[in-house]
Design a protein around this motif. Structure first.
Motif, short mmCIF file in Angstrom:
data_model
loop_
_atom_site.label_atom_id
_atom_site.label_comp_id
_atom_site.label_asym_id
_atom_site.label_seq_id
_atom_site.Cartn_x
_atom_site.Cartn_y
_atom_site.Cartn_z
N ARG C 83 19.16 31.79 38.48
CA ARG C 83 19.89 32.15 37.26
C ARG C 83 18.97 31.93 36.05
NH1 ARG C 83 23.95 34.78 35.91
NH2 ARG C 83 25.70 34.11 34.63
N VAL C 110 19.57 36.51 32.74
CA VAL C 110 20.44 36.70 31.59
C VAL C 110 19.53 36.77 30.38
CG1 VAL C 110 22.21 35.68 30.13
CG2 VAL C 110 22.38 35.50 32.62
N CYS C 309 23.36 38.59 25.22
CA CYS C 309 24.11 37.93 26.31
C CYS C 309 24.31 38.84 27.52
CB CYS C 309 25.49 37.47 25.83
SG CYS C 309 25.49 36.36 24.44
N ASP C 311 23.88 39.92 31.32
CA ASP C 311 23.69 39.26 32.60
C ASP C 311 23.32 40.30 33.66
OD1 ASP C 311 23.88 37.87 34.96
OD2 ASP C 311 25.94 37.16 34.64
N TYR C 319 28.49 41.58 30.67
CA TYR C 319 28.44 41.02 29.32
C TYR C 319 29.72 40.25 29.02
CZ TYR C 319 28.69 41.30 24.16
OH TYR C 319 28.79 41.03 22.83
N GLU C 323 30.50 33.23 28.44
CA GLU C 323 29.99 32.99 29.79
C GLU C 323 28.49 33.25 29.85
OE1 GLU C 323 30.91 35.93 32.73
OE2 GLU C 323 30.31 34.65 34.39
N THR C 324 28.07 34.36 29.24
CA THR C 324 26.69 34.81 29.42
C THR C 324 25.81 34.56 28.21
OG1 THR C 324 27.28 37.04 28.71
CG2 THR C 324 27.40 36.59 31.07
N LEU C 329 25.28 29.16 29.23
CA LEU C 329 24.54 28.94 30.47
C LEU C 329 23.92 27.56 30.53
CD1 LEU C 329 24.86 31.95 31.19
CD2 LEU C 329 22.50 31.90 31.94
#
Ligand code: SF4
Ligand SMILES: [Zn+2]
Lengths: 573, 271, 432
Positions: C83, C110, C309, C311, C319, C323-324, C329
């Motif tokens: 990630r 990301v 943002c 991903d 998007y 979260e992204t 992260l």
């Protein structure tokens, strides 16, 4: 490198070829008469072969297109594609406004190899070019906006055609622009104060020039500069019930001006764009009805004009135009989010999502008007099929439009089962049974756009010397009946079985196999008499320094922004 | 009735994404086939059995399947995404997007959920016994069409912007809510039994919000109608005494309704 | 000494393009027209130490390595990660950003820029409401009412006022005298001192104030006597002033994007501007900080469909800030490797994000010693865009300008470094 596409059924209207079985020979990226026996063979037997299609008017790159993407993640989310590692196909997203890579792939998959960005704000030209460079495969050009440019408004208010020509010549070169685009002349300037103009004899606050004078003056400049394309006109009063009168009056203005391109074979002086939006009768949305028959009749009777349609596809889409006041009106009407960008000294723009619901009365009539225009203009040498993408719908719907035009049965099904009854009541669509042939589809998507753009020396046909842009569709004209097999027509045009771009196999079985290909940038490289050019530029610089927010020297787009430059020469006599 | 039990093995630091954990995907599969179902582990794709033991009795249709996650999956996202039928019971915490775009069936989480529980929910039932995070029953970024059906019940507290762009269905929060519950809500019912920090119903254009606890600060764009007793919302009788407001008049033509319990809320009434 | 004209300043989003650089021995020794912060950047008085060679941390110490080794190492870190996060981008040019997008796609990372910690909320608001803007020349030529909400250009964008709202324009021949300037800010600032009207609202009450203003705009009575600490009549008065404009412009900054409610403050402010168009012409411009923060949002959008943002974990762009975003992260401990370019999260991210950064491999493509490079495992120094390398930047209002290469540098540009990492990553992935 030699290649030969064998045994296809060829439609090439600019050369009068109508469904003949023949071979297409390719050498070094060009169509040639013949090739040696070493040529790589591609079998197209039982398939349709056409020149690569030419998009005459779409919004695919630049500031407002990107705002359309940026403000609609929900549109991006509903249509996203991943990386294809085997072919280096890039990821992307966007249903109505696809991201750049996806735009190139999706056009190519349908057999399109050239596309015009129809509205470039000169000050933001670098942005348009950066995105055009990021669109793979397609040859392209961009039309700078002139219809609300302060310099042009001043020159034409004074009737000074020569200075205006010098200025436009400079600006086309500075922005690497291709044609004179006019959007709601004087109206977008009025929007600088929140207003608009109505009809072609109105004026914007503080300016002494009318839309009619702007259209006439720029048409004269266009032929003086011997530009490849005619003026490209988005008329005043877009989308207003009753606007067909303004439309026809506008078309009348440049009539009689002598056509004078330095290249190509254009024989018209004005291109009316997305005429569907300009063919409305009535006085309000309540008594709104089609005036397509009147507008089509005008086009039939006059030879100085071509049009494109702006066919509504009945999708949820994103509207975007340099017609700033119109987008604000649309936002006020549908209540959805609204972007706007007024560009100093030059132009403006707006972006609003729109849902063309088949079951709603107005979109149903709009759909019918587009269909009527396509079908009632008798000669497809006068029309180009467009959706004004993404305004009336995304360009990815072209195959569906071809199917509608080729099948009366399909249209009847739409009218009976899908569309609000207004489509039948407020237009004549139900009474028209004409069906387009493959030849006519090729005319309206290849021959006509290439010719009106002034690119027909090497685009839009398959004669020797043309760019080897070729689309092959897996449909056999001998066995398919478009009238009843309309779904097969739609699918067949959606994914070409082979597409060659500059002779390179770029799409195979509907999938892009040559994702990294870069297109050429066409731009108008005109010459005007040097002394008056210098004098005009000096005065432009003096004003520029005062009223622009950037430096004069930082305005022209540098060569770095054009990977494959293709200047089209014009000279002023 | 089929019960399929997923027991979490050691869970990774990088989150899992498991939209495939739902009855719709498990239906018609044997236990061995279910073990092979794909889930995302960061930017990799792995098998369900890499991170879960799978056992139980398989079922033919989604409606007859109950999936039991026997443990904590607080690092697994998208459980029950777009599920249409059957049941999921999580005996621990879950991560983001539980019940995302769910259309039917029932999900019960015995522990806590985090953000975007029930985003763009269409139907079915989502029950969280613990707390949930922000954006419960909200819409996706940019979409003005959010949750439009189903029932979400949160027994604990929630974060901010729950019921954002809600257009239908019902959300009940037994605990407290942070700011902006029901922001841009256009329809549906939001009931908050606890307290709200501020901005209840900001930019709402329709729908009904009931707050039984104490509101920190209320918005001046609303119109005050006075006190109502024993109100009825969506066919349900709600006993008590409430201030009634409509708005948010920041939005043109808005006709949302906010009921705020009189007890503890004198400061929000304009007199 | 040589003078280089029409240079674009690589510092703030005002993106002044009238800078003259004095060059001696291939070094910028002075400037004309730049403000003090722009000038400092040009003449390297930022106080920071400049890296000349890539550095790799070995046993806690940095050792010099070659570009080639550094690039191999960087590619390896990104390819190995499950990630990876690629953050920054706001102080480099667009073609480097484009390569960065391709790299992010290649390693399924990301990718996010500094908007995440400045105008990200504005972007979220744009998704919900739209974006009615104009270019800065429109402000100069037309604007008669100028609102600064939660921003202090006097300090953050020093030449903004003189270039735009004090400048003489076509319809505003007298410059400042032809304009009403309104500042909305809980603090007294050097900008508020210049204002005709200062609405000094309570902290974290921006949303409450706009809500009341919008209700008043539609002719509704404001529910309370006082909102956000401002009496009802003053609010109504301010709304009347906005309605009477010929051309109004709202500039807004971090004071409103980062007060309570964040993007909702911008959402409601944008909608107010939209609604004001029923009465007068109104537009807005976000006061973007880094000179090319906007450029990244443009590039990221045309490449992926989303502005930041993004991903690429599944190969398909997804998007959802929250979260992204980089901070999401890092704070959720999702990221297992990080590449930082053209920014300094080490100085600006919250503590719990920095904790994660300290635990994962961090690559910094960065010319100077910064709090970020202090945490990095690998430092790759680039030539500085706008001085030693050229390329596009987008001004706060979306006007693209070409950053100049004023002097030569031995260092690779950001773009070249990224291209090499991309090539290496492709190689590594192919051999996997
Ligand atoms: S205002 Fe900004 S762009 Fe202009 S010189 Fe100062 S720092 Fe540079
Ligand atoms: Zn158009």
């Amino acid at each position: 490198m030699e290649r030969i596409i064998k045994n296809g059924v060829v439609y090439c209207p600019l050369n009068g070829i109508n469904g003949e079985k023949m071979d297409i020979s390719i050498k070094d990226g060009k169509i040639v008469e013949s090739v040696s026996d070493d040529a790589e063979v591609f079998d197209a037997s039982g398939q349709i072969v056409m020149p690569g299609a030419v998009e005459v008017h779409a919004h695919i790159a630049g500031a407002k297109v990107n705002v359309g993407r940026m403000m609609r993640p929900e549109d991006s989310k509903k249509d996203a594609e991943g990386t294809v590692e085997a072919t280096h196909r890039r990821a992307g997203s966007g249903f109505s406004v696809p991201s750049t890579h996806m735009t190139g792939y999706r056009y190519a998959q349908m057999g399109y190899t050239t596309a015009m960005e129809a509205a470039m704000p000169p000050l933001l030209a670098r942005h348009t070019h950066e995105e055009l460079q990021a669109i793979p495969i397609l040859d392209h050009a961009a039309f700078p906006l002139f219809g609300n440019n302060w310099f042009v408004m001043d020159y034409l208010g004074e009737g000074d055609i020569d200075s205006c020509a010098a200025y436009i010549s400079w600006l086309l070169r500075a922005t690497k622009g291709y044609a004179i685009k006019i959007v709601n002349p004087c109206g977008t300037e009025a929007w600088g104060w929140g207003g608009n103009v109505h009809g072609i004899h109105d004026t914007a606050p503080h300016f002494k020039v009318t839309p009619a004078e702007m259209i006439k003056g720029m048409a004269e400049v266009n032929e003086k500069l011997r530009l490849p394309h005619s003026i490209h006109l988005h008329c005043n009063d877009l989308g207003h019930p009753g606007n067909y009168e303004t439309t026809i009056e506008s078309f009348e203005v440049p009539k009689g001006i002598k056509v004078n391109p330095a290249t190509g074979s254009r024989d018209t002086v004005v291109h009316g764009t997305h005429v569907q939006y300009h063919s409305y009768a009535g006085t309000s949305w309540r008594d709104f009805e089609s005036a397509a028959d009147i507008v089509a009749d005008y086009v039939n009777k006059n030879d100085h004009i071509t049009i494109d349609i702006g066919q509504v596809t009945l999708d949820e889409t994103t509207t975007m135009t340099a017609d700033g006041p119109m987008e604000y009106d649309l936002h006020s009407l549908n209540g959805l989010k609204w972007a706007n960008c007024d560009v100093e000294m030059e132009t403006g723009s707006g972006v609003v999502p729109f849902i063309y619901s088949a079951k709603a009365p107005v979109p149903a009539v709009q759909w019918a008007i587009g269909m009527e225009l396509s079908l009632l203009v008798k000669d497809p040498a006068k029309i180009c099929l467009t959706t004004d993408s993404p305004n009336a719908g995304p360009f990815t719907r072209y195959p569906r439009i071809f199917a509608w035009l080729m099948s009366n049965q399909y249209r009847e099904d739409m009218l009976e089962n899908k569309l609000h009854k207004w489509a039948q009541k407020r237009s004549s669509i139900a009474t028209i049974d004409r069906e387009f042939s493959f030849y006519e589809i090729a005319q309206a998507t290849r021959g006509t756009p290439a010719k009106v753009l002034g690119l027909s020396d090497f685009k839009g046909h398959l004669g020797a010397g043309a760019d080897a842009d070729v689309a092959v569709y897996n449909m056999n004209p001998d066995t398919i009946d478009p009238s009843s097999d309309y779904m097969a027509i739609e699918q067949g045009f959606q994914k070409a079985s082979m597409v060659f771009k500059d002779g390179e196999l770029t799409v195979k079985d509907g999938e892009v196999v040559n994702a990294g290909l870069k297109g050429k940038t066409f731009w108008a490289d005109t010459q005007v008499e040097q002394n008056s050019y210098n004098a005009v530029l000096k005065e432009v610089e003096r004003q520029f320094v005062k009223y622009y927010s950037i430096g004069f020297k930082n305005y022209p787009v540098e060569d770095e922004y054009i990977a494959k430059s293709a200047p089209i020469k014009g000279v002023m006599l | 009735m089929s019960e399929i039990i997923l027991t979490p093995k050691e869970q990774p630091q990088v989150p899992l994404e498991a939209p495939n954990i739902k009855p719709d995907v498990f239906a018609g599969k044997t236990i061995d086939e279910i073990k092979e179902v794909e889930i995302n582990y960061g930017n990799d794709t792995v098998k369900l059995s890499d991170f879960f033991d799978v056992e139980g009795t398989p079922g033919e249709t989604a409606g007859e399947i109950k999936i039991i996650i026997d443990g904590d999956v607080s690092n697994t996202k998208r459980i029950g995404q777009q599920m249409t039928a059957g049941e999921i019971l999580v005996k621990g915490n879950v991560s983001m997007y539980v019940g995302l775009e769910m259309e039917g069936g029932k999900i019960t989480v015995q522990g806590d959920a985090t953000v975007w529980a029930g985003q763009n929910m269409r139907g079915g039932e989502l029950e969280i016994m613990g707390d949930a995070g922000d954006y419960v029953g909200s819409s996706y970024r940019g979409d003005w069409r959010g949750m439009n059906g189903g029932l979400i019940t949160i027994h604990g507290d929630v974060g901010y912007e729950i019921a954002e762009y809600m257009g239908g269905g019902k959300i009940v929060v037994k605990g407290n809510a942070d700011h902006m519950p029901g922001v841009h809500m256009s329809n549906g019912v939001l009931i908050i039994e606890g307290n709200v920090t501020s901005r209840t119903g900001g930019e709402m254009s329709g729908g009904t919000i009931v707050v039984k606890g104490v509101i920190g600060q209320f918005l001046a764009g609303f119109k005050y109608w006075g006190v109502e007793k024993n109100i009825q919302v969506d066919g349900e009788d709600i006993p008590g005494v409430f201030y009634k407001f409509t708005g948010d008049n920041a939005i043109k033509g808005a006709n949302g309704t906010v009921y705020v319990a009189v007890a503890g809320n004198k400061h929000v009434a304009p007199e | 000494m040589e003078l280089v004209n029409n240079v674009v300043c690589p510092f703030c989003g005002t993106l002044c393009d009238d800078i003259i650089c004095k060059v001696e021995n291939d070094e910028i020794v002075g400037t004309y027209n730049a403000c003090i912060i722009g000038h400092s950047k040009f003449v390297h008085t930022e106080g920071a130490m400049r890296y000349k060679k890539p550095l790799l941390r070995k046993n806690g110490e940095f050792v010099e390595i070659s570009y080639e080794e550094a690039i191999d190492k960087a590619a390896q870190i990104l390819v190995d990660a499950k990630r990876p996060l690629m953050y920054g981008w706001s102080c480099t040019e667009c073609s480097a950003q484009e390569v960065g997008m391709e790299l992010a796609e290649e390693v399924r990372a990301v990718v996010d820029n500094t908007a995440s910690v400045c105008h990200g909320p504005s972007l979220l608001a744009v998704h919900d409401t739209g974006y009615p803007v104009c270019t800065l020349g429109e402000v100069k030529n037309r604007a008669d009412v100028v609102v600064y909400w939660g921003c202090n250009p006097f300090h953050a964008h020093p030449r903004h006022l003189s270039r735009h709202s004090y400048a003489r324009g076509f319809f505003r021949e007298r410059g400042r005298a032809d304009r009403t300037i309104i500042v909305v800010d809980p603090r007294k600032s050097d900008t508020s001192k210049l204002a005709d009207i200062h609405l000094q609202l309570d902290y974290n009450n921006d949303y409450e104030l706009v809500d009341a203003m919008r209700a008043a705009l539609k002719g509704h009575e404001i529910l309370y006597e006082e909102v956000a600490g401002i009496p009802r009549d003053d609010i109504v008065g301010a709304v009347e002033a906005l309605k009477k404009a010929q051309f109004g412009i709202l500039f807004f900054g971090m004071g409103i994007t980062h007060s309570l409610g964040k993007h909702r403050n911008i959402d409601t402010a944008i909608m107010m501007v939209q609604e004001l168009n029923q009465f007068a012409k109104w537009t807005l411009i976000p006061m973007r900080g880094h000179y090319n923060v906007n450029g990244f949002n443009q590039v990221c959008t045309w490449e992926s469909g989303y502005p930041f943002c993004v991903d690429f974990a599944t190969g398909t762009p997804r998007y959802n800030p929250g979260e992204t975003g980089s901070n999401d992260l890092l704070q959720n401990k999702e990221a297992d490797a990080m590449m930082v370019i053209a920014s300094d999260p080490g100085a600006h991210f919250p503590q719990n994000a920095l904790h994660t950064m300290a635990e994962i491999p961090v690559i910094a493509i960065e010319p100077h010693r910064t709090p970020t490079t202090e945490m990095a495992n690998l430092i790759i120094p680039p030539a500085i865009v706008g001085m030693e390398a050229e390329g596009t930047a987008y001004r706060m209002d979306g006007v693209p300008l070409r950053m100049k290469k004023v002097v030569e540098s031995d260092l690779l540009s950001d773009k070249e470094i990224l291209e090499k990492i991309l090539e290496k990553a492709q190689e590594l992935k192919a051999s996997k």
